[in-house]
Design an enzyme around this catalytic site. Structure first.
Site, PDB file in Angstrom:
ATOM      1  N   ASP A  69       0.869  -1.164   0.000  1.00 27.12           N
ATOM      2  CA  ASP A  69       0.000   0.000   0.000  1.00 27.12           C
ATOM      3  C   ASP A  69       0.907   1.215   0.000  1.00 27.12           C
ATOM      4  O   ASP A  69       1.974   1.193   0.630  1.00 27.12           O
ATOM      5  CB  ASP A  69      -0.923  -0.007   1.220  1.00 27.12           C
ATOM      6  CG  ASP A  69      -2.177   0.816   0.957  1.00 27.12           C
ATOM      7  OD1 ASP A  69      -2.664   0.833  -0.193  1.00 27.12           O
ATOM      8  OD2 ASP A  69      -2.667   1.467   1.890  1.00 27.12           O
ATOM      9  N   LYS A 175      14.272   4.953 -10.756  1.00 25.23           N
ATOM     10  CA  LYS A 175      13.250   5.189  -9.731  1.00 25.23           C
ATOM     11  C   LYS A 175      13.163   4.001  -8.769  1.00 25.23           C
ATOM     12  O   LYS A 175      13.139   4.185  -7.548  1.00 25.23           O
ATOM     13  CB  LYS A 175      11.891   5.457 -10.395  1.00 25.23           C
ATOM     14  CG  LYS A 175      10.791   5.742  -9.381  1.00 25.23           C
ATOM     15  CD  LYS A 175       9.458   6.107 -10.013  1.00 25.23           C
ATOM     16  CE  LYS A 175       8.352   6.045  -8.956  1.00 25.23           C
ATOM     17  NZ  LYS A 175       7.015   6.293  -9.483  1.00 25.23           N
TER      18      LYS A 175
HETATM   19  P1  IMP Z   1      -1.424   2.248  -4.667  1.00 18.52           P
HETATM   20  O1  IMP Z   1      -0.705   1.817  -3.455  1.00 18.52           O
HETATM   21  O2  IMP Z   1      -0.848   1.681  -5.921  1.00 18.52           O
HETATM   22  O3  IMP Z   1      -2.905   2.135  -4.571  1.00 18.52           O
HETATM   23  O4  IMP Z   1      -1.115   3.800  -4.850  1.00 18.52           O
HETATM   24  C1  IMP Z   1      -1.878   4.766  -4.211  1.00 18.52           C
HETATM   25  C2  IMP Z   1      -1.716   6.089  -4.888  1.00 18.52           C
HETATM   26  O5  IMP Z   1      -0.600   6.771  -4.339  1.00 18.52           O
HETATM   27  C3  IMP Z   1      -1.460   6.052  -6.392  1.00 18.52           C
HETATM   28  O6  IMP Z   1      -2.663   5.974  -7.109  1.00 18.52           O
HETATM   29  C4  IMP Z   1      -0.775   7.380  -6.604  1.00 18.52           C
HETATM   30  O7  IMP Z   1      -1.706   8.431  -6.643  1.00 18.52           O
HETATM   31  C5  IMP Z   1       0.057   7.515  -5.335  1.00 18.52           C
HETATM   32  N1  IMP Z   1       1.391   6.920  -5.525  1.00 18.52           N
HETATM   33  C6  IMP Z   1       1.904   5.844  -4.886  1.00 18.52           C
HETATM   34  N2  IMP Z   1       3.168   5.593  -5.316  1.00 18.52           N
HETATM   35  C7  IMP Z   1       3.425   6.533  -6.245  1.00 18.52           C
HETATM   36  C8  IMP Z   1       4.565   6.789  -7.068  1.00 18.52           C
HETATM   37  O8  IMP Z   1       5.596   6.085  -7.061  1.00 18.52           O
HETATM   38  N3  IMP Z   1       4.450   7.834  -7.905  1.00 18.52           N
HETATM   39  C9  IMP Z   1       3.336   8.610  -7.979  1.00 18.52           C
HETATM   40  N4  IMP Z   1       2.255   8.415  -7.257  1.00 18.52           N
HETATM   41  C10 IMP Z   1       2.290   7.381  -6.371  1.00 18.52           C
END
Ligand code: IMP
Length: 196
Positions: A69, A175
């Site tokens: 998460d 990255k």
């Molecule tokens: P999830 O954990 O993939 O659901 O990410 C949650 C949200 O956090 C994503 O939809 C992005 O909006 C933001 N996010 C998480 N990691 C990144 C990253 O490496 N770059 C840009 N946004 C991120």
């Protein structure tokens, strides 16, 4: 190869997780391969939602499970958007509207410090009393004008002062080597290797 179900359907994440786990003799299988239904994420902390997702995937598959998460936390906004990062500007989720809302929320604010946060949780079974938990934090600051074509989400607005580049101006490998997700994944792999 030992199988682990990955509680994510994001192709980029699955590739990265698979690459790190393979040398440990672990095959990463996406939860979509087992038809695991969407897991509710009702909590206000990343780690609680992540444990919920890992448990859910393990319960539906009978396999050990790994969940992640992540999100962005902005200091001047008391950690927002936090666990709501993906849907900060509401449904349907949109990076463009999220970024616009963030820039608007920071208008006139001089404290631009922010960090990406990622947590990874491994459970050996659904009621595992001792989940493995690893975190990563990636610090930067929010700028008003987007730069770069790579990455996703908030990356074009996330400046890394020590590089003079945004997250969207880094290559994928670059990255992964420094990001919150890369850090958490390597730390989790280390715990798995150690059998902690
Ligand atoms: P999830 O954990 O993939 O659901 O990410 C949650 C949200 O956090 C994503 O939809 C992005 O909006 C933001 N996010 C998480 N990691 C990144 C990253 O490496 N770059 C840009 N946004 C991120």
């Amino acid at each position: 190869m030992k199988k682990i179900v990955i509680a994510s359907n994001n192709a980029g994440k699955l590739r990265e997780i698979g690459r790190i786990l393979q040398p440990l003799g672990i095959e990463a299988v996406p939860q979509s391969a087992f038809g695991v239904p969407e897991c509710p994420e009702p909590h206000v902390t990343f780690v609680e939602n992540c444990i919920a997702k890992a448990r859910h995937a393990a319960a539906h598959t009978g396999l050990p499970a790994l969940a992640d998460d992540s999100g962005i936390c902005v200091e001047a906004l008391n950690g927002a958007p936090g666990v709501y990062s993906a849907r900060y500007a509401g449904e349907p989720k949109s990076d463009e509207r999220n970024n616009r809302k963030l820039i608007e929320a920071l208008r006139g604010e001089t404290n631009r410090r922010a960090h990406y946060y990622c947590v990874m949780v491994h459970v050996a079974y659904p009621d595992d009393p001792q989940p493995l938990i690893a975190e990563g934090i990636w610090r930067g600051e929010i700028i008003d004008t987007p730069r770069g074509e790579g990455g996703f989400g908030y990356d074009p607005y996330f400046l890394l002062p020590e590089f003079g580049r945004t997250g969207a101006e880094l290559g994928e490998d670059e990255k992964n080597a420094i990001s919150h997700r890369g850090q958490a994944l390597r730390a989790l792999a280390e715990k798995l290797r150690a059998g902690a």
